[in-house]
Structure formats: structure tokens, C-alpha cells
Design a protein around this motif. Structure first.
Motif, PDB file in Angstrom:
ATOM      1  N   TYR A 128       0.835  -1.206   0.000  1.00  0.00           N
ATOM      2  CA  TYR A 128       0.000   0.000   0.000  1.00  0.00           C
ATOM      3  C   TYR A 128       0.870   1.256   0.000  1.00  0.00           C
ATOM      4  N   ARG A 129       1.996   1.207   0.679  1.00  0.00           N
ATOM      5  CA  ARG A 129       2.937   2.337   0.677  1.00  0.00           C
ATOM      6  C   ARG A 129       3.377   2.644  -0.748  1.00  0.00           C
ATOM      7  N   GLU A 130       3.692   1.608  -1.529  1.00  0.00           N
ATOM      8  CA  GLU A 130       4.119   1.799  -2.910  1.00  0.00           C
ATOM      9  C   GLU A 130       2.982   2.348  -3.780  1.00  0.00           C
ATOM     10  N   ILE A 131       1.762   1.895  -3.515  1.00  0.00           N
ATOM     11  CA  ILE A 131       0.600   2.412  -4.245  1.00  0.00           C
ATOM     12  C   ILE A 131       0.437   3.905  -3.968  1.00  0.00           C
ATOM     13  N   LEU A 132       0.552   4.293  -2.703  1.00  0.00           N
ATOM     14  CA  LEU A 132       0.436   5.711  -2.345  1.00  0.00           C
ATOM     15  C   LEU A 132       1.580   6.519  -2.939  1.00  0.00           C
ATOM     16  N   ASP A 133       2.774   5.979  -2.867  1.00  0.00           N
ATOM     17  CA  ASP A 133       3.955   6.690  -3.344  1.00  0.00           C
ATOM     18  C   ASP A 133       3.906   6.916  -4.852  1.00  0.00           C
ATOM     19  N   GLN A 134       3.371   5.946  -5.577  1.00  0.00           N
ATOM     20  CA  GLN A 134       3.316   6.042  -7.036  1.00  0.00           C
ATOM     21  C   GLN A 134       1.999   6.620  -7.534  1.00  0.00           C
ATOM     22  N   ASP A 135       1.108   7.000  -6.585  1.00  0.00           N
ATOM     23  CA  ASP A 135      -0.163   7.625  -6.922  1.00  0.00           C
ATOM     24  C   ASP A 135      -0.975   6.748  -7.879  1.00  0.00           C
ATOM     25  N   LYS A 136      -1.020   5.444  -7.599  1.00  0.00           N
ATOM     26  CA  LYS A 136      -1.773   4.527  -8.458  1.00  0.00           C
ATOM     27  C   LYS A 136      -3.270   4.691  -8.233  1.00  0.00           C
ATOM     28  N   ILE A 137      -4.009   4.513  -9.298  1.00  0.00           N
ATOM     29  CA  ILE A 137      -5.464   4.655  -9.231  1.00  0.00           C
ATOM     30  C   ILE A 137      -6.074   3.342  -8.762  1.00  0.00           C
ATOM     31  N   LEU A 138      -6.863   3.441  -7.698  1.00  0.00           N
ATOM     32  CA  LEU A 138      -7.601   2.304  -7.161  1.00  0.00           C
ATOM     33  C   LEU A 138      -9.055   2.720  -6.997  1.00  0.00           C
TER      34      LEU A 138
ATOM     35  N   PRO B 191     -12.521   3.196  -4.840  1.00  0.00           N
ATOM     36  CA  PRO B 191     -12.719   3.587  -3.436  1.00  0.00           C
ATOM     37  C   PRO B 191     -12.726   2.386  -2.486  1.00  0.00           C
ATOM     38  N   GLN B 192     -13.320   1.292  -2.930  1.00  0.00           N
ATOM     39  CA  GLN B 192     -13.376   0.097  -2.089  1.00  0.00           C
ATOM     40  C   GLN B 192     -11.979  -0.468  -1.825  1.00  0.00           C
ATOM     41  N   GLU B 193     -11.120  -0.430  -2.859  1.00  0.00           N
ATOM     42  CA  GLU B 193      -9.751  -0.922  -2.689  1.00  0.00           C
ATOM     43  C   GLU B 193      -8.966  -0.041  -1.721  1.00  0.00           C
ATOM     44  N   HIS B 194      -9.087   1.286  -1.868  1.00  0.00           N
ATOM     45  CA  HIS B 194      -8.396   2.195  -0.947  1.00  0.00           C
ATOM     46  C   HIS B 194      -8.861   1.968   0.487  1.00  0.00           C
ATOM     47  N   LEU B 195     -10.169   1.910   0.670  1.00  0.00           N
ATOM     48  CA  LEU B 195     -10.696   1.749   2.024  1.00  0.00           C
ATOM     49  C   LEU B 195     -10.302   0.395   2.622  1.00  0.00           C
TER      50      LEU B 195
ATOM     51  N   GLN C 169     -10.301   8.647  -7.003  1.00  0.00           N
ATOM     52  CA  GLN C 169      -9.450   9.343  -7.956  1.00  0.00           C
ATOM     53  C   GLN C 169      -9.670   8.753  -9.342  1.00  0.00           C
ATOM     54  N   THR C 170      -9.722   9.620 -10.339  1.00  0.00           N
ATOM     55  CA  THR C 170      -9.808   9.176 -11.729  1.00  0.00           C
ATOM     56  C   THR C 170      -8.504   9.538 -12.421  1.00  0.00           C
ATOM     57  N   GLU C 171      -8.382   9.166 -13.658  1.00  0.00           N
ATOM     58  CA  GLU C 171      -7.176   9.485 -14.421  1.00  0.00           C
ATOM     59  C   GLU C 171      -6.952  10.994 -14.473  1.00  0.00           C
ATOM     60  N   ALA C 172      -8.035  11.769 -14.528  1.00  0.00           N
ATOM     61  CA  ALA C 172      -7.920  13.228 -14.573  1.00  0.00           C
ATOM     62  C   ALA C 172      -7.355  13.784 -13.265  1.00  0.00           C
ATOM     63  N   GLY C 173      -7.521  13.049 -12.186  1.00  0.00           N
ATOM     64  CA  GLY C 173      -7.007  13.502 -10.892  1.00  0.00           C
ATOM     65  C   GLY C 173      -5.627  12.954 -10.584  1.00  0.00           C
ATOM     66  N   HIS C 174      -5.060  12.218 -11.504  1.00  0.00           N
ATOM     67  CA  HIS C 174      -3.724  11.627 -11.306  1.00  0.00           C
ATOM     68  C   HIS C 174      -2.677  12.713 -11.196  1.00  0.00           C
ATOM     69  N   LEU C 175      -1.800  12.601 -10.210  1.00  0.00           N
ATOM     70  CA  LEU C 175      -0.752  13.591 -10.019  1.00  0.00           C
ATOM     71  C   LEU C 175       0.371  13.358 -11.023  1.00  0.00           C
ATOM     72  N   ASP C 176       0.647  14.346 -11.835  1.00  0.00           N
ATOM     73  CA  ASP C 176       1.762  14.262 -12.774  1.00  0.00           C
ATOM     74  C   ASP C 176       2.931  15.026 -12.155  1.00  0.00           C
ATOM     75  N   LEU C 177       3.871  14.293 -11.608  1.00  0.00           N
ATOM     76  CA  LEU C 177       4.999  14.910 -10.899  1.00  0.00           C
ATOM     77  C   LEU C 177       6.052  15.452 -11.844  1.00  0.00           C
ATOM     78  N   THR C 178       5.865  15.290 -13.168  1.00  0.00           N
ATOM     79  CA  THR C 178       6.841  15.806 -14.125  1.00  0.00           C
ATOM     80  C   THR C 178       6.552  17.252 -14.522  1.00  0.00           C
ATOM     81  N   GLU C 179       5.360  17.742 -14.166  1.00  0.00           N
ATOM     82  CA  GLU C 179       4.997  19.127 -14.540  1.00  0.00           C
ATOM     83  C   GLU C 179       5.769  20.130 -13.722  1.00  0.00           C
TER      84      GLU C 179
END
Length: 133
Positions: A72-82, A84-88, A123-133
Motif C-alpha cells: 500500500y505504501r508503494e501504491i500511495l507513493d506512485q499515486d496509483k489509481i484504485l 474507493p473500495q480498494e483504498h478503504l 481518484q480518476t485518471e484526470a485527478g492523477h498527479l503528474d509529478l513531471t509538470e
């Protein structure tokens, strides 16, 4: 007495935050403990912390929590889309493992656990954090 610690699983670090709990933009867990006078020590700035023996127990429990929740730490760190049920479900697993790990040490009396900061739930794809910007 009460002592609150901030657990940052992304950084694999913890910080003493009693008595003021800072607002955070990263996902944090506040764990509040009931402590006896002999279980605490004070820093040079007169801030309360666990005494050495109790802190060793806490560090062992914290290490176990981080290891059990590495996925889960890696999922959070990489901002992977899950979903709501998976996150909870993963947050519930994290909290359960935290409580169980701390309860293994009788010198640690956990009285409260709080999630604070920026925990993803939807979170949807539109809400994905792009850390390269």
C-alpha cells in the motif's frame, strides 16, 4: 499523560507531535498513547518523548507496520489509481496491522488512532498527479 506520535509510512518515519498536531498534506497516522511518568523522557527543548526502552518497543512495532503495508505504501507513493473500495480496504488493513503490532508490546498503551492529511479515497485518471509538470 498522553503522548501522540505522527507515523509517516511514505517516509518510513515517525515524529513526536504532542501536544500540537500539525496539519499535513501527506497521509499521516496519529497514534496517541497513554503513558506513565517513567515511560517518558524530555528533549533539550523540553518536549516529551518515549523513554529509550519504550521507544525501542515502538520502533519494533513501527518497523512491522511498515513491512506489512509495503504494497500500500508503494501504491500511495506512485499515486496509483484504485477504486474507493480498494483504498478503504487497504486503509482498514493498515489500521488493523497498526493496532495489532502495537498491542504486542504491553508497555505501549494505544488509546486513539487518527488518519490525517491527504489520504486518497476516490481518484480518476484526470485527478492523477503528474509529478513531471
Amino acid at each position: 499523560m498522553k503522548l501522540t506520535i505522527s507515523l509517516d509510512i511514505l517516509e518510513e518515519a515517525f515524529y513526536y507531535v504532542s501536544p500540537v498536531k500539525p496539519v499535513s498534506t501527506v497521509p499521516l497516522i496519529y497514534a496517541t498513547f497513554s503513558v506513565e511518568k517513567g515511560q517518558v523522557a524530555y528533549t533539550t527543548n523540553n518536549e516529551m518523548k518515549f523513554a529509550r526502552k519504550v521507544e525501542r518497543a515502538f520502533k519494533s512495532a513501527f518497523h512491522k507496520i511498515v513491512q506489512e503495508n509495503r504494497a500500500y505504501r508503494e501504491i500511495l507513493d506512485q499515486d496509483k489509481i484504485l477504486s474507493p473500495q480498494e483504498h478503504l480496504a487497504l486503509q482498514n488493513k493498515l489500521l488493523d496491522s497498526l493496532i495489532m503490532a502495537i498491542q504486542e508490546y504491553p508497555e505501549l498503551t494505544l488509546i486513539r488512532v487518527e488518519l490525517t492529511g491527504s489520504w486518497p479515497v476516490f481518484q480518476t485518471e484526470a485527478g492523477h498527479l503528474d509529478l513531471t509538470e
